[in-house]
Write an enzyme that holds these catalytic residues in place. Structure first.
Site, PDB file in Angstrom:
ATOM      1  N   HIS A  13     -69.245  49.802 -54.755  1.00  0.00           N
ATOM      2  CA  HIS A  13     -69.349  49.982 -53.294  1.00  0.00           C
ATOM      3  C   HIS A  13     -69.049  48.633 -52.650  1.00  0.00           C
ATOM      4  CE1 HIS A  13     -71.442  51.928 -49.643  1.00  0.00           C
ATOM      5  NE2 HIS A  13     -70.932  50.776 -49.233  1.00  0.00           N
ATOM      6  N   HIS A  15     -66.929  46.452 -49.413  1.00  0.00           N
ATOM      7  CA  HIS A  15     -66.152  46.384 -48.165  1.00  0.00           C
ATOM      8  C   HIS A  15     -65.249  45.162 -48.228  1.00  0.00           C
ATOM      9  CE1 HIS A  15     -68.603  49.466 -46.146  1.00  0.00           C
ATOM     10  NE2 HIS A  15     -69.578  48.982 -46.892  1.00  0.00           N
ATOM     11  N   LYS A  96     -65.483  59.204 -49.164  1.00  0.00           N
ATOM     12  CA  LYS A  96     -66.743  58.667 -48.641  1.00  0.00           C
ATOM     13  C   LYS A  96     -67.128  59.356 -47.341  1.00  0.00           C
ATOM     14  CE  LYS A  96     -70.155  55.766 -47.893  1.00  0.00           C
ATOM     15  NZ  LYS A  96     -70.102  54.339 -47.643  1.00  0.00           N
ATOM     16  N   HIS A 135     -73.117  58.158 -47.419  1.00  0.00           N
ATOM     17  CA  HIS A 135     -74.081  57.260 -46.773  1.00  0.00           C
ATOM     18  C   HIS A 135     -75.210  58.163 -46.277  1.00  0.00           C
ATOM     19  CE1 HIS A 135     -75.093  53.551 -44.284  1.00  0.00           C
ATOM     20  NE2 HIS A 135     -75.997  54.454 -43.949  1.00  0.00           N
ATOM     21  N   HIS A 169     -75.905  53.212 -52.010  1.00  0.00           N
ATOM     22  CA  HIS A 169     -76.860  52.139 -51.686  1.00  0.00           C
ATOM     23  C   HIS A 169     -78.260  52.665 -51.390  1.00  0.00           C
ATOM     24  CE1 HIS A 169     -75.612  53.406 -47.716  1.00  0.00           C
ATOM     25  NE2 HIS A 169     -74.517  52.712 -47.705  1.00  0.00           N
ATOM     26  N   ASP A 241     -72.313  46.810 -51.928  1.00  0.00           N
ATOM     27  CA  ASP A 241     -72.268  47.007 -50.477  1.00  0.00           C
ATOM     28  C   ASP A 241     -72.094  45.660 -49.774  1.00  0.00           C
ATOM     29  OD1 ASP A 241     -72.135  48.332 -48.079  1.00  0.00           O
ATOM     30  OD2 ASP A 241     -74.297  48.589 -47.864  1.00  0.00           O
TER      31      ASP A 241
HETATM   32  C1  NCD Z   1     -71.520  48.275 -43.890  1.00  0.00           C
HETATM   33  C2  NCD Z   1     -70.340  47.621 -43.146  1.00  0.00           C
HETATM   34  O1  NCD Z   1     -70.553  46.584 -42.513  1.00  0.00           O
HETATM   35  O2  NCD Z   1     -69.224  48.134 -43.252  1.00  0.00           O
HETATM   36  N1  NCD Z   1     -72.743  47.749 -43.354  1.00  0.00           N
HETATM   37  C3  NCD Z   1     -73.948  47.757 -43.961  1.00  0.00           C
HETATM   38  O3  NCD Z   1     -74.922  47.361 -43.340  1.00  0.00           O
HETATM   39  N2  NCD Z   1     -74.111  48.166 -45.206  1.00  0.00           N
HETATM   40  C4  NCD Z   1     -71.407  49.754 -43.782  1.00  0.00           C
HETATM   41  C5  NCD Z   1     -72.327  50.513 -44.702  1.00  0.00           C
HETATM   42  O4  NCD Z   1     -72.103  50.590 -45.906  1.00  0.00           O
HETATM   43  O5  NCD Z   1     -73.328  51.039 -44.209  1.00  0.00           O
HETATM   44 ZN    ZN Z   2     -71.208  49.974 -47.404  1.00  0.00          ZN
END
Ligand code: NCD
Ligand code: ZN
Length: 338
Positions: A13, A15, A96, A135, A169, A241
């Site tokens: 996971h 970003h 997702k 999520h 998560h 995450d």
């Molecule tokens: C994530 C993001 O910033 O893209 N933020 C977070 O707090 N985890 C998005 C997500 O996975 O919820």
């Molecule tokens: Zn995330």
């Protein structure tokens, strides 16, 4: 000196964002991980084959010569059907699903979670064998949002017994318990939720760099997560995450949600598993379970972690990492590709 050798670590996971941020953060993950599940919540989100292929290409350019597989995801839309998904199924590792507005860049997500409305699209995912990552938070009170979502996970797991559902998560004990009730439910756990509770976020002076969705919960929740990870629960996988935001978006009124952990994740996990006397189980948590659950065959990569301290940089580009400026007890000694 103590060491832990990891083979093919995976972050299920992640970003990576886009543009300059992508170019800053992608090499940091690609250096020590063999692959990662790449989240589709760009602006606009990744919802078609063209944008998926173009994003994969931009990721490949950003990582340069590193050996690293970006496992791509599409942002769930209820209108996805067989004609749309079948031709691109091979290029996807998962889809997702975000409830609308629940977190960063999720405005285009699902409104008013109605299983009947989602049935055609979820049926197609099940038929094509594409895992669904969710999520799982309701719009309820912030500390209860994930707990309130557990019955929705369970209803989905029952309604689509052949669909692989990943509870993303997870942060509380109820979610761990649900894993044992449904053969098709799995979960990712972040690094920060193994370490912190709401106390570290807001118990003293507010710590914007630890603010994320779902918000860190109670000590007993962290215990349940740690217990599952340390004991190599076969249904849980590491998913950082890691969610970078520029410093000005974090240290601001209306602080953006997300903790940036990618560059320090493996050393801190090594320290954690070692401290708890479970170093041999880290391989399961950061690779084997994910390979099994997703059926992945990641590129070969061997990472040697040692208990030599390192100082975490104050910033990577514009992003402040977890433990910025602090010393952590372990570090990456060597990465080799075969
Ligand atoms: C994530 C993001 O910033 O893209 N933020 C977070 O707090 N985890 C998005 C997500 O996975 O919820
Ligand atoms: Zn995330």
């Amino acid at each position: 000196m103590t060491e832990i050798i990891l083979h093919e670590p995976l972050d299920m996971h992640l970003h990576l964002r886009d543009g300059a941020m992508l170019r800053t953060v992608a090499p940091l993950s690609a250096h020590s991980f063999s692959g990662a599940l790449i989240m589709p919540n760009l602006v606009p989100p990744v919802t078609d084959a063209e944008s998926l292929r173009a994003y994969r290409q931009r990721i490949r350019e950003a990582i340069g010569n590193e050996v690293f597989e970006p496992y791509m995801t599409l942002f769930f839309k209820p209108e996805y059907d067989l004609d749309f998904l079948a031709p691109i199924a091979e290029e996807l590792t998962a889809v997702k699903l975000y409830p609308a507005g629940i977190t960063t860049n999720s405005e285009g997500g699902v409104r008013g979670f109605d299983i009947e409305e989602l049935r055609p699209a979820l049926g197609v995912l099940s038929e094509l064998g594409i895992p669904l990552c969710i999520h799982g938070e309701t719009g309820g009170f912030v500390m209860d949002r994930e707990k309130e979502f557990v019955p929705i996970y369970e209803a989905l797991a029952d309604a689509f017994p052949d669909l692989t559902i990943i509870m993303e998560h997870i942060t509380d004990a109820e979610s761990i318990a649900a894993l044992d009730r449904h053969p098709n439910l799995y979960a990712t756990i972040t690094l920060h939720h193994l370490l912190i509770t709401l106390d570290e976020v807001a118990g003293g002076m507010l710590q914007p760099h630890l603010f994320c969705k779902p918000i860190a919960k109670r000590p007993e929740d962290r215990e349940a997560l740690l217990n599952a990870a340390l004991n190599a629960h076969p249904k849980v996988m590491f998913g950082s995450d890691s969610a970078p935001h520029p410093r000005h978006a974090k240290e601001a009124p209306g602080c953006a949600a997300g903790v940036f952990t990618a560059p320090i994740a493996l050393p801190v996990l090594a320290e954690l598993f070692s401290r708890h006397g479970m170093p041999e189980n880290l391989q399961h948590f950061v690779s084997n379970n994910a390979r099994q659950i997703y059926g992945l065959n990641p590129p070969k990569k061997k990472v040697r972690l040692i208990d030599t301290p390192m100082r975490v940089p104050e910033k990577y580009g514009e992003v402040v990492p977890m433990f910025a400026g602090e010393e952590i007890g372990w570090s990456i000694d060597a990465v080799s590709v075969e």
